[in-house]
Enzyme design. Sequence first.
Site, PDB file in Angstrom:
ATOM      1  N   ARG A 298       0.850  -1.190   0.000  1.00  0.00           N
ATOM      2  CA  ARG A 298       0.000   0.000   0.000  1.00  0.00           C
ATOM      3  C   ARG A 298       0.885   1.240   0.000  1.00  0.00           C
ATOM      4  O   ARG A 298       1.914   1.276   0.692  1.00  0.00           O
ATOM      5  CB  ARG A 298      -0.908   0.031   1.244  1.00  0.00           C
ATOM      6  CG  ARG A 298      -2.108  -0.903   1.203  1.00  0.00           C
ATOM      7  CD  ARG A 298      -3.129  -0.491   0.127  1.00  0.00           C
ATOM      8  NE  ARG A 298      -4.329  -1.312   0.141  1.00  0.00           N
ATOM      9  CZ  ARG A 298      -4.566  -2.323  -0.703  1.00  0.00           C
ATOM     10  NH1 ARG A 298      -3.679  -2.665  -1.604  1.00  0.00           N
ATOM     11  NH2 ARG A 298      -5.716  -2.991  -0.634  1.00  0.00           N
TER      12      ARG A 298
ATOM     13  N   GLU B 280      -3.814   7.046  -5.070  1.00  0.00           N
ATOM     14  CA  GLU B 280      -3.967   6.471  -6.410  1.00  0.00           C
ATOM     15  C   GLU B 280      -5.316   6.861  -6.999  1.00  0.00           C
ATOM     16  O   GLU B 280      -6.296   6.891  -6.258  1.00  0.00           O
ATOM     17  CB  GLU B 280      -3.939   4.934  -6.322  1.00  0.00           C
ATOM     18  CG  GLU B 280      -2.625   4.379  -5.909  1.00  0.00           C
ATOM     19  CD  GLU B 280      -2.725   2.872  -5.637  1.00  0.00           C
ATOM     20  OE1 GLU B 280      -3.741   2.245  -5.980  1.00  0.00           O
ATOM     21  OE2 GLU B 280      -1.767   2.341  -5.071  1.00  0.00           O
TER      22      GLU B 280
ATOM     23  N   HIS C 156      -0.749  -0.320  -9.790  1.00  0.00           N
ATOM     24  CA  HIS C 156      -1.452  -1.190  -8.832  1.00  0.00           C
ATOM     25  C   HIS C 156      -2.007  -2.442  -9.527  1.00  0.00           C
ATOM     26  O   HIS C 156      -3.220  -2.675  -9.558  1.00  0.00           O
ATOM     27  CB  HIS C 156      -2.583  -0.426  -8.126  1.00  0.00           C
ATOM     28  CG  HIS C 156      -3.051  -1.100  -6.866  1.00  0.00           C
ATOM     29  ND1 HIS C 156      -3.486  -0.403  -5.765  1.00  0.00           N
ATOM     30  CD2 HIS C 156      -3.172  -2.411  -6.518  1.00  0.00           C
ATOM     31  CE1 HIS C 156      -3.839  -1.253  -4.807  1.00  0.00           C
ATOM     32  NE2 HIS C 156      -3.662  -2.477  -5.252  1.00  0.00           N
TER      33      HIS C 156
HETATM   34  C1  DGY Z   1      -5.985  -6.104  -2.768  1.00  0.00           C
HETATM   35  O1  DGY Z   1      -6.651  -7.129  -2.965  1.00  0.00           O
HETATM   36  O2  DGY Z   1      -5.879  -5.591  -1.658  1.00  0.00           O
HETATM   37  C2  DGY Z   1      -5.311  -5.506  -3.943  1.00  0.00           C
HETATM   38  O3  DGY Z   1      -4.537  -4.414  -3.579  1.00  0.00           O
HETATM   39  C3  DGY Z   1      -6.331  -5.087  -4.992  1.00  0.00           C
HETATM   40  O4  DGY Z   1      -7.354  -4.419  -4.401  1.00  0.00           O
END
Ligand code: DGY
Length: 320
Positions: free
Chosen positions: A239, A268, A286
Site C-alpha cells: 500500500r 492512487e 497497482h
Molecule cells: C488487494 O486485494 O488488496 C489488492 O490491492 C487489490 O485491491
Amino acid sequence: MSKPTVLVTRKLPEAVEARLSRDYDARLNPDDALYERDELIARAEGADAILPCHTEHFDADVFDRLPDSVKIIANFSVGYDHVDTEAARKAGVVVTNTPDVLSDATAEIVMLLMLGAARRAGEGEKLVRTAAWKDWSPAFMVGTQVTGKTLGIVGLGRVGKVVAKRARGFDMKILYHNPSRKTDEDELGAVFYDRLEDMLPHCQFLSLNAPNLPSTRGLLNAERIALLPDGAIVVNAARGTLVDDDALIAGLKAGKPVAAGLDVFNNEPGIDPRYKDLPNTFLLPHIGSATAETRDAMGFRALDNLDAFFAGQEPGDRVA
Ligand code: DGY
C-alpha cells in the site's frame, strides 16, 4: 425463496459474473464505471449485500447512509483498508476479504519491481519506444544485479512469504521484520529482526509487504531511508500509505535509495507527479493481483463468503 440482491461495484470476470447471476439477483456494472459515494449509496437501495473493490470507500459517513438492507460487504480484495471496520461493526454489517488467492500474483509483481528497478527497465523501455536508443557500450544502462543480494522483507505475511520463496530462486539472502517472529516452518530460514532499524542497514533490497495500519503508515520515512546501505533498492506492492512520499522522493533524488519499484501509491491514481520525473523509478499502476487466474479466484472467494453468509454460516474470511 427470492435470491439475495448483491450490488457489484465493478466489472468482474465473466465466470464470476455468471456465478453471481446464477445464485443472486446481481446488480452488475457492465461499464465498469467508478461509483462515487452518493451513487454507491443510491445504488445500494434495497440490496442485501455489496461486492466492492478497494476503489470504493466505506467510511463512517457511508455506513450511516447505507440502506439498512445491506448486511454484508464481501470485498473483492485482500486489503480492506478502504473499509472502516469499526463503523461496520457499529452498523451491524459483516465485512469479508479475499486472502491467499492473490499472494502468488502479487509476489510476481514484487519480483518484477525488484528486477525492473535494479535493471533500469523503465528507462530502457523508454529509450527503445522513443527511438532514443542510439548506441551500445559497456557503460550503457548499467544497473544493479539482483542475484545473490540481501533482501529485507517488511511483513512476512501471505505475500511476504511467497516473495521470500521466489527471491531464493535468485539466491537472495532473506531478512525480515514483522510484529512477531514466525515459526521455523513459516520463516523458512529467513533471519528475523525485531527492530526494523536493525535490519535496514543490511538491506540491499527492501520490499514492503505490510498492510495499511496506523502502525505502518509512513513507515518508510527519512530516518529509516538514511539507515539503508548505499546502492539499496526499495520496492512496494503493498500500500502506498507505507511510504512518506516526500522522504522517498528526496532520497531518490539524492541517490539513496538508488532506485525504487512502486506498484502502489498514496492517492492512487493521482500519484505524486515527482515520481514520474525521476529516472530511477520503475512504476506500475497497482496491478499486483491483476492476472486472469487471480481475478477469477478473488471473485470466487468473495462469492464463497457471500454464499456462507446467506446460508446462515460464518463466512470464512470475515474481518469485521
Ligand atoms: C488487494 O486485494 O488488496 C489488492 O490491492 C487489490 O485491491
